[in-house]
Design a protein around this motif. Structure first.
Motif, PDB file in Angstrom:
ATOM      1  N   SER A  48       0.827  -1.206   0.000  1.00  0.00           N
ATOM      2  CA  SER A  48       0.000   0.000   0.000  1.00  0.00           C
ATOM      3  C   SER A  48       0.860   1.254   0.000  1.00  0.00           C
ATOM      4  CB  SER A  48      -0.932   0.003   1.205  1.00  0.00           C
ATOM      5  OG  SER A  48      -1.644  -1.204   1.247  1.00  0.00           O
ATOM      6  N   THR A  49       1.952   1.228   0.738  1.00  0.00           N
ATOM      7  CA  THR A  49       2.830   2.396   0.795  1.00  0.00           C
ATOM      8  C   THR A  49       3.440   2.660  -0.588  1.00  0.00           C
ATOM      9  OG1 THR A  49       3.380   1.692   3.031  1.00  0.00           O
ATOM     10  CG2 THR A  49       4.744   3.396   2.082  1.00  0.00           C
ATOM     11  N   THR A  59      -4.884  -4.235   4.189  1.00  0.00           N
ATOM     12  CA  THR A  59      -5.844  -4.060   3.121  1.00  0.00           C
ATOM     13  C   THR A  59      -6.861  -5.180   3.216  1.00  0.00           C
ATOM     14  OG1 THR A  59      -4.014  -3.244   1.838  1.00  0.00           O
ATOM     15  CG2 THR A  59      -6.012  -3.730   0.637  1.00  0.00           C
ATOM     16  N   ASP A  92      15.590   1.347   2.457  1.00  0.00           N
ATOM     17  CA  ASP A  92      16.092   2.397   3.357  1.00  0.00           C
ATOM     18  C   ASP A  92      16.364   1.870   4.760  1.00  0.00           C
ATOM     19  OD1 ASP A  92      13.439   3.332   5.158  1.00  0.00           O
ATOM     20  OD2 ASP A  92      13.016   2.272   3.304  1.00  0.00           O
ATOM     21  N   GLY A 133       9.351   2.471  -0.359  1.00  0.00           N
ATOM     22  CA  GLY A 133       8.092   3.211  -0.349  1.00  0.00           C
ATOM     23  C   GLY A 133       8.208   4.432   0.538  1.00  0.00           C
TER      24      GLY A 133
HETATM   25  P1  GTP Z   1      -1.130  -5.297   3.807  1.00  0.00           P
HETATM   26  O1  GTP Z   1      -2.037  -4.353   3.092  1.00  0.00           O
HETATM   27  O2  GTP Z   1      -1.561  -5.504   5.221  1.00  0.00           O
HETATM   28  O3  GTP Z   1      -0.857  -6.558   3.096  1.00  0.00           O
HETATM   29  O4  GTP Z   1       0.271  -4.543   3.988  1.00  0.00           O
HETATM   30  P2  GTP Z   1       1.106  -3.840   2.868  1.00  0.00           P
HETATM   31  O5  GTP Z   1       1.936  -4.837   2.165  1.00  0.00           O
HETATM   32  O6  GTP Z   1       0.232  -2.946   2.070  1.00  0.00           O
HETATM   33  O7  GTP Z   1       2.116  -2.980   3.722  1.00  0.00           O
HETATM   34  P3  GTP Z   1       2.040  -1.461   4.088  1.00  0.00           P
HETATM   35  O8  GTP Z   1       2.232  -0.598   2.902  1.00  0.00           O
HETATM   36  O9  GTP Z   1       0.841  -1.244   4.932  1.00  0.00           O
HETATM   37  O10 GTP Z   1       3.383  -1.340   4.950  1.00  0.00           O
HETATM   38  C1  GTP Z   1       3.603  -2.067   6.130  1.00  0.00           C
HETATM   39  C2  GTP Z   1       4.481  -1.269   7.083  1.00  0.00           C
HETATM   40  O11 GTP Z   1       5.792  -1.081   6.531  1.00  0.00           O
HETATM   41  C3  GTP Z   1       3.975   0.130   7.367  1.00  0.00           C
HETATM   42  O12 GTP Z   1       4.238   0.415   8.707  1.00  0.00           O
HETATM   43  C4  GTP Z   1       4.796   1.025   6.445  1.00  0.00           C
HETATM   44  O13 GTP Z   1       4.954   2.325   6.967  1.00  0.00           O
HETATM   45  C5  GTP Z   1       6.117   0.283   6.415  1.00  0.00           C
HETATM   46  N1  GTP Z   1       6.808   0.485   5.131  1.00  0.00           N
HETATM   47  C6  GTP Z   1       6.320   0.237   3.899  1.00  0.00           C
HETATM   48  N2  GTP Z   1       7.261   0.469   2.956  1.00  0.00           N
HETATM   49  C7  GTP Z   1       8.370   0.871   3.598  1.00  0.00           C
HETATM   50  C8  GTP Z   1       9.693   1.253   3.168  1.00  0.00           C
HETATM   51  O14 GTP Z   1      10.045   1.253   1.984  1.00  0.00           O
HETATM   52  N3  GTP Z   1      10.578   1.577   4.140  1.00  0.00           N
HETATM   53  C9  GTP Z   1      10.255   1.584   5.447  1.00  0.00           C
HETATM   54  N4  GTP Z   1      11.204   1.932   6.327  1.00  0.00           N
HETATM   55  N5  GTP Z   1       9.039   1.223   5.899  1.00  0.00           N
HETATM   56  C10 GTP Z   1       8.100   0.878   4.983  1.00  0.00           C
END
Ligand code: GTP
Length: 597
Positions: free
Chosen positions: A20-21, A55, A135, A164
């Motif tokens: 999602s990010t 999600t 990062d 992200g």
């Molecule tokens: P679901 O929708 O639950 O499957 O999760 P997702 O894969 O969409 O992950 P999401 O984007 O919610 O990110 C999960 C966590 O990782 C969050 O706390 C974000 O802030 C963190 N996060 C995502 N991408 C990055 C990144 O590139 N770097 C860092 N440091 N944190 C990240």
């Protein structure tokens, strides 16, 4: 816009790897959302999604993108990452030609990375591997790169390093989408064939179905038919999915968009169904349609019997936008009138319970979840059992079948022993063991689903200190030696505490249930006998000793406000209690089985 300028892709990943990010960054860089609109995780627009950071439903969004002076339309389909919703992932995947495979550089490949990748490969999607969260100081790029190369057989250069958080690699991802993901193919002149890959309920507009046009085209006002349900409608509005829905007059082959046709309940729109024209219909439906069936059932009861009708209305409302939730009235001697609800899995159940509480202010008691069993009687009848109390008596019952799953567990090699012990204790059978790298292993087990429902995932996480991921799919029903275990409180059987359990585990389970209930049921003004029984045979017993509880005794000196405060506190504590015979039983006790050691 011709088909050559369209790219349809999805993002697949293990939960929390950052889909999602990263999607947010794509929307930003293509200026699909203005900065003002930019909230964290634009695509997760349900409150609950935002809070839990997961999600729950898939969403789609269209972006404009320019490269080398050429304009492209990119349709991004976001997918849920949790096993309970894997059917939605598979439909979203079927609507795309390409997939970004996101792998967290601090975690490496996990169970759902693999299961989602397999789904994408089955649908012949072009895979673009992305190593995310670069990062983070604990990223392990070399190791994770090796894992990705091993898994999908790509070249080192194919893997895009991204974050992200900082935006690293996002531009490269867009370039790769344009260059590598094939544009849609399909016959623009053929009869209409559109795949419904998701749907959404809107209290003003009814059901909005998300579609991908596979062949032909659809115009506003067309008379259409949904092939699998056989129902006919008019396409009152069609359009594309920008940050808001933008109406269009026509959607052509390759397009992703929505259709609104006056449908009021979600049960009429089945994800995976095909939309075609009433006149000049397509010859056959798009393949792979599956009716999703609930896998886990639990009773939901109002705490106050008077709230029964309100509870019904609330569940009905929830069902309007969640067709996978099923319910039927049931009554329990212990709990009175309530509903037997069917869920896709445990997370789905938790979400529904939480939504009832939040959106409808309904305080409910949920009973122990169980899977759906199939009973065969000696007379030759077969029926589904959604509740242990549906079990026929020993004279009628011939045999029972229970659902089985194939589970993939990925863990560090040093935890293999513990994971094996856990799975074997859950009646699992090891089917395969495969080393992904020298210290990471993928284990494949066949297990009864009923053993997973209780507390499997929590246990797996704790024995592996969080270094195990888990995914599963069902593989059908198998014969099972199950018996019904009853719990009696002061001699009265409490139907809501009955469970079906494998014969070999019944004695130890009964004993542990009694011990746990003794901890959970508060002492009252008389002794409470807790017994576990199979048929008429008691196999375990505990007693909660009587207490004479006078909470105000401490308040010497007649301080009336203090006294009142204490009494109110006591009253509040009683709210989640249910009177069973003469015993007050707290909600926690109905879920005792989930907390057994
Ligand atoms: P679901 O929708 O639950 O499957 O999760 P997702 O894969 O969409 O992950 P999401 O984007 O919610 O990110 C999960 C966590 O990782 C969050 O706390 C974000 O802030 C963190 N996060 C995502 N991408 C990055 C990144 O590139 N770097 C860092 N440091 N944190 C990240």
């Amino acid at each position: 816009m011709t088909m050559n300028e369209i790219r349809n892709f999805c993002i697949i990943a293990h939960i929390d790897h950052g889909k999602s990010t990263l999607a947010d960054r794509l929307l930003e860089i293509t200026e699909t959302v203005s900065e003002r609109d930019q909230k964290e995780q634009v695509l997760d627009n349900m409150d609950l999604e935002r809070e839990r950071g997961i999600t729950i439903k898939s969403h789609a969004i269209q972006m404009d993108y320019k490269q080398n002076g050429k304009k492209y339309t990119l349709n991004l389909i976001d997918t849920p990452g949790h096993v309970d919703f894997s059917y939605e992932v598979s439909r979203s995947i079927a609507a795309c030609e390409g997939a970004l495979l996101i792998v967290d550089a601090t975690q490496g490949i996990q169970a759902q990375t693999i299961s989602n990748l397999y789904l994408a490969m089955e649908n012949d999607l072009e895979i673009i591997p992305v190593m995310n969260k670069m990062d983070m100081p604990n990223a392990m790029p070399e190791e994770v790169r090796e894992q990705i190369i091993d898994l999908i057989g790509c070249e080192e250069d194919d893997i895009i390093e991204a974050s992200g958080k900082t935006g690293l690699g996002v531009q490269k991802i867009l370039e790769a989408i344009v260059e590598k993901v094939p544009s849609p193919t399909g016959d623009t002149k053929a009869p209409l064939q559109a795949l419904i890959f998701d749907s959404e309920f809107n209290s003003f507009r009814g059901i909005i179905a998300y579609i991908r046009v596979i062949n032909g085209e659809i115009h506003k006002g067309d008379k259409v038919k949904f092939v699998n349900t056989g129902k006919e409608y008019t396409a009152d509005e069609i359009g594309v999915l920008r940050l808001i829905q933008e109406p269009r007059k026509v959607l052509r082959t390759g397009d992703v968009g929505y259709i609104i046709s006056g449908i009021k309940t979600s049960s009429e729109v089945k994800v995976g169904d095909t939309v075609t024209h009433l006149e000049r219909p397509c010859e056959k439906a798009i393949e792979g349609f599956e009716e999703v069936k609930p896998m886990v059932y639990a009773g939901i009861y109002p705490i106050d019997a008077e709230d029964y009708e309100d509870l019904r209305a609330s569940i009905e409302k929830l069902q309007l936008n969640d067709a996978s939730l099923t319910f039927e009235p049931e009554s329990s001697l212990a709990l009175g009138f309530g509903f037997r609800c069917g869920f896709l899995g445990m997370l789905h159940m938790e979400i529904i319970q939480e939504r009832l509480d939040r959106e409808f202010d309904m305080s409910v008691i949920t009973t122990v979840p169980n899977v759906m069993y199939i009973a065969h009687t000696k007379k030759g009848d077969t029926f589904e059992m959604h509740n242990p109390s549906d079990m026929p008596g020993p004279n009628e019952l011939d045999y029972i079948e229970e659902p089985y799953i194939k589970a993939q567990i990925i863990t560090r090699a040093d935890f293999i022993g513990q994971v094996m012990t856990l799975c074997l204790s859950k009646r699992g059978v090891l089917k395969n063991q495969h080393y992904l790298t020298s210290d990471r292993v993928e284990l494949t087990f066949e297990l009864p689903l009923g053993e997973i429902v209780f507390d499997f995932y929590d246990k797996l996480k704790s024995i592996s200190k969080g270094y195990a991921s888990f995914d599963y799919y069902t593989i059908g029903y198998r014969n099972a030696n199950l018996i019904k275990l009853d719990i009696l409180l002061n001699g009265e059987s409490v139907d809501a505490l009955s469970t079906l359990i494998h014969f070999d585990n019944a004695y130890s389970f009964g004993r542990r249930m009694c011990e746990k209930l003794k901890e959970l049921i508060p002492r009252q003004q008389f002794d409470i006998a807790i017994q576990a029984a199979i048929g008429a045979k008691v196999i375990a017993r505990e007693t909660v000793k009587a207490v004479r509880k006078d909470v105000t005794a401490k308040c010497y000196g007649g301080d009336i406000t203090r006294k009142r405060k204490l009494l109110e506190k006591q009253k509040k504590g009683k709210k989640r209690m249910k009177q069973v015979g003469n015993v007050e039983v707290p909600q926690k006790a109905f879920l005792a089985v989930l907390k057994l050691d």
